[in-house]
Design an enzyme around this catalytic site. Sequence first.
Site, PDB file in Angstrom:
ATOM      1  N   CYS A  70     -18.465 -12.843 -19.811  1.00  0.00           N
ATOM      2  CA  CYS A  70     -19.831 -12.876 -20.328  1.00  0.00           C
ATOM      3  C   CYS A  70     -19.692 -13.875 -21.730  1.00  0.00           C
ATOM      4  O   CYS A  70     -20.575 -14.911 -21.706  1.00  0.00           O
ATOM      5  CB  CYS A  70     -20.297 -11.567 -21.210  1.00  0.00           C
ATOM      6  SG  CYS A  70     -21.745 -11.411 -21.662  1.00  0.00           S
ATOM      7  N   CYS A  86     -22.799  -7.569 -19.067  1.00  0.00           N
ATOM      8  CA  CYS A  86     -21.484  -7.546 -18.362  1.00  0.00           C
ATOM      9  C   CYS A  86     -20.536  -6.575 -18.776  1.00  0.00           C
ATOM     10  O   CYS A  86     -20.240  -6.470 -20.075  1.00  0.00           O
ATOM     11  CB  CYS A  86     -21.038  -9.139 -18.704  1.00  0.00           C
ATOM     12  SG  CYS A  86     -22.191 -10.119 -17.710  1.00  0.00           S
ATOM     13  N   GLY A 120       0.601  -1.127  -0.055  1.00  0.00           N
ATOM     14  CA  GLY A 120      -0.015  -0.055   0.129  1.00  0.00           C
ATOM     15  C   GLY A 120       0.808   1.166  -0.212  1.00  0.00           C
ATOM     16  O   GLY A 120       0.409   2.278  -0.261  1.00  0.00           O
ATOM     17  N   CYS A 152     -27.652  -9.604 -16.857  1.00  0.00           N
ATOM     18  CA  CYS A 152     -27.106  -9.415 -18.226  1.00  0.00           C
ATOM     19  C   CYS A 152     -28.053  -9.796 -19.498  1.00  0.00           C
ATOM     20  O   CYS A 152     -28.615 -10.982 -19.297  1.00  0.00           O
ATOM     21  CB  CYS A 152     -25.915 -10.045 -18.330  1.00  0.00           C
ATOM     22  SG  CYS A 152     -25.003 -10.067 -19.864  1.00  0.00           S
TER      23      CYS A 152
END
Lengths: 271, 292
Positions: free
Chosen positions: B282, B276, B42, B251
Amino acid sequence: MAALPSIIETTQSAGRQPLLAVREVGKLFGPDKGCQNVSFDLYPGEVLGIVGESGSGKSTLLSVLSGRSQPQEGNITYCNKQGELIDLYSSSEAERRTLLRTEWGFVEQNPRDGLRMGVSAGANIGERLMAQGVRHYGTLREQGLSWLNQVEIDPNRIDDLPRTFSGGMQQRLQIARNLVSSPRLVFMDEPTGGLDVSVQARLLDMLRRLVRELDLAVVIVTHDLAVARLLADRLMVMRRSRVVESGLTDQILDDPQHPYTQLLVSSVLQP
Amino acid sequence: MISSLENQNRPARAEGYNFAYLDEQTKRMIRRGLLKAVAIPGYQVPFGGREMPLPYGWGTGGIQVTAAVLGEDDVLKVIDQGADDTTNAVSIRRFFSTTAGVQTTERTGEATIIQTRHRIPEAELKKGQIMVFQVPIPEPLRFIEPSETETKTMHALNDYGVMHVKLYEDIAKYGHIATAYAYPVLVDDRYVMDPSPIPKFDNPKLDMSPALMLFGAGREKRLYAVPPYTRVSSLDFDDHPFEVQKWEQSCAICGSDHSYLDEIIVDDQGTRQFVCSDTDYCSQQVARQEKQ
């Protein structure tokens, strides 16, 4: 000009531990520019006024006292809530920051320096609490509303940006933002500077009430003797980086000893 | 001008460029930065960002990170807004297949390195995979604190109170935390990090992920990282907990009801469709349904 002995024991605070003990503190930017040889004790609930002309080192002294700039000499000891003595400049920056946002407050002359202008009044008040780890929105909201009330701002304006506030309101908001963490010691740099007289009076009334109610110790820098007389228990008069006279406010204003103080007092217009 | 094929599966590599465009010294410098970033999850590591043959904001940071970690045997996938077939994704994929001659893919499962902007793929990432994020503004504190020295001090001293000021403002204004992307996270209980402009829908995927997450900001010249199996928590309030987006629709192509959906206007009458955002996910869903 010899430095006068400036440590005074006031009868009301004798025997108690001083909140802030300042010894021989100095920070100079040039000969007699800045502050030097300043010593005093500040007791809980006491209001100390620092007066003097422009360039006399008042603001330098204030930034040294409040942990914002390292002094060249001397030391400052603070007694925290747990009764531990903290040497301000030998502790780490993290500790100093924690102190500054929990037990201390700093009210800037220009509220724009002390506020976050881009976020709402409520967020400004809540920031210190969030920094202390308050993670409950409802609590923050409640505190925000109650503090707006305390500083006489309409609570309906909690979601308004500070820039839509008048100068006096901004200053009061800045005071609320500082007091929300229940500090024990607040530094103020000309808090009434730049406000017109009626707004000043209202702000001073409010400050006086808060100081008494919350038992705050305050170090207030001002060039306005009227402000000093209203708020301060004790006064320190500065000139050319040195403290030339210090004592009880009434004593200094009614019976000034040092020629400069006499000049300062006599220069105030008498109605 | 094209070198002979060493491996039938790999595309030809253009001569005249070093492997993966950047010179070896630069790649080493970036790798050193990445090692530091992985060691301090981080934390933003500065690096000497190079001029790349595309403008800032198009993924210069991500490309430099990809170039630095890319090996001959890697399989590269590039997505932009979750899609493999958008201009930026196609160009970057071709850039690396030309300059490094590496294999490319659109399948999340087959890729070893996935460079992305805005999304983490829906398919679960595996151990050994590397995600590379293109980051526009790496500093999560920037919106409230313009000074770089001040934000550095705030990170160093763990002084993160202002992060919640933004979330407070959201609730005060909209009644809920309205930050929908670049939602700040706390990495390994220490550093607050901007997870790049991914939707907050993808934030939970960062937590304890088996894949290595690398972030590169080209204009700001910063690197940061989330190593595998690192705790990543999204900031929130006790009475307004972190939530991801949900859709009432599913979707229109594959019928998925748990993936991130894009709203698309399909004709001049303003007919809307939800599909999607992850095109690979997808099409795989569709393929599976056809098989059944």
